[in-house]
Design a protein around this motif. Structure first.
Motif, PDB file in Angstrom:
ATOM      1  N   ASN A  66      39.117  43.357  47.364  1.00 23.15           N
ATOM      2  CA  ASN A  66      38.763  42.174  46.584  1.00 23.15           C
ATOM      3  C   ASN A  66      38.789  40.967  47.504  1.00 23.15           C
ATOM      4  O   ASN A  66      39.352  41.014  48.601  1.00 23.15           O
ATOM      5  N   TYR A  68      39.954  37.938  46.620  1.00 21.33           N
ATOM      6  CA  TYR A  68      40.822  36.910  46.050  1.00 21.33           C
ATOM      7  C   TYR A  68      41.573  36.088  47.102  1.00 21.33           C
ATOM      8  O   TYR A  68      41.761  34.873  46.899  1.00 21.33           O
ATOM      9  N   TYR A  72      41.622  31.925  47.160  1.00 19.34           N
ATOM     10  CA  TYR A  72      42.767  31.029  47.298  1.00 19.34           C
ATOM     11  C   TYR A  72      42.564  30.083  48.484  1.00 19.34           C
ATOM     12  O   TYR A  72      42.895  28.885  48.399  1.00 19.34           O
ATOM     13  N   ASN A 121      45.790  38.701  43.098  1.00 17.36           N
ATOM     14  CA  ASN A 121      45.384  38.523  41.708  1.00 17.36           C
ATOM     15  C   ASN A 121      44.454  37.316  41.609  1.00 17.36           C
ATOM     16  O   ASN A 121      44.592  36.344  42.357  1.00 17.36           O
ATOM     17  N   TYR A 122      43.528  37.376  40.665  1.00 16.36           N
ATOM     18  CA  TYR A 122      42.542  36.304  40.541  1.00 16.36           C
ATOM     19  C   TYR A 122      43.232  34.952  40.325  1.00 16.36           C
ATOM     20  O   TYR A 122      44.144  34.835  39.498  1.00 16.36           O
TER      21      TYR A 122
END
Length: 216
Positions: A66, A68, A72, A121-122
């Protein structure tokens, strides 16, 4: 949907191209904005590489795929640059201090959420805080712009277009960011994000293409 995704990604190239073509007419703050948008496009490009699975990440267990962590990074980068850009753009000392204070608080909140939820995590909270920050700052900038005593050709003001693009993107996407974990299976709703990204990049392109009015 796939076509819109490609168009949304490609639209990120337009503002840097406009800045290069119109570089001689860019004042310092616009050069800063151009640099910000160029770096943003690079981060988006890296996100696409992850999305297309050209890169695999390992994190205690094999092959987490992912992007993510890059999201960030984009959020933290945005907090820093937006705070800097609007700090330079406001005339009022109060608004400068407000922007700096709220920007730093937002950045610290984002760092808190990273430690609390991890970078895998998203970033629902990070994106939401950034959107609230940008909506507030954009409205304050419009207040400054429209209450000036001198007559302005609004359509020729680069910051008007940049501010409009940021406000459109933040306003339309804030609820998507807040509810992303519940709505991520809905392609139709995610299309809102893609379309507003295209519109915002068009506004940024117009702003970086503005030229000073010629005196007859």
């Amino acid at each position: 949907m796939l076509l819109i995704s490609y168009l949304s990604f490609a639209s990120g190239l337009l503002p840097p191209i406009a800045a290069i073509v119109n570089f001689k007419n860019l004042i310092q703050i616009l050069k800063l904005i151009a640099a910000f948008l160029a770096i943003t496009f690079i981060i988006d490009f890296l996100e696409w590489i992850y999305f297309l699975k050209y890169i695999s990440l390992k994190h205690n267990y094999p092959f987490i795929k992912n992007n993510y962590p890059l999201l960030y990074l984009s959020i933290l980068f945005s907090f820093i640059f937006y705070t800097w850009i609007y700090f330079k753009s406001f005339y009022s000392l109060f608004l400068k201090r407000f922007t700096l204070t709220v920007g730093i608080l937002g950045l610290l909140m984002c760092l808190f959420f990273i430690f609390k939820y991890s970078i895998w995590n998203y970033p629902t909270w990070g994106n939401t805080v950034l959107s609230f920050f940008m909506i507030t700052i954009c409205l304050l900038y419009f207040s400054q712009l429209f209450t000036r005593q001198e007559f302005l050709h609004i359509e020729e003001q680069p910051m008007f277009w940049f501010n409009s693009g940021v406000l459109i993107y933040s306003s339309f996407n804030i609820f998507l960011f807040m509810l992303f974990t519940m709505l991520k299976s809905s392609n139709d709703l995610y299309a809102i994000h893609l379309v507003t990204n295209i519109i915002s990049n068009l506004f940024f392109t117009i702003g970086l293409s503005c030229q000073p009015r010629k005196i007859a």
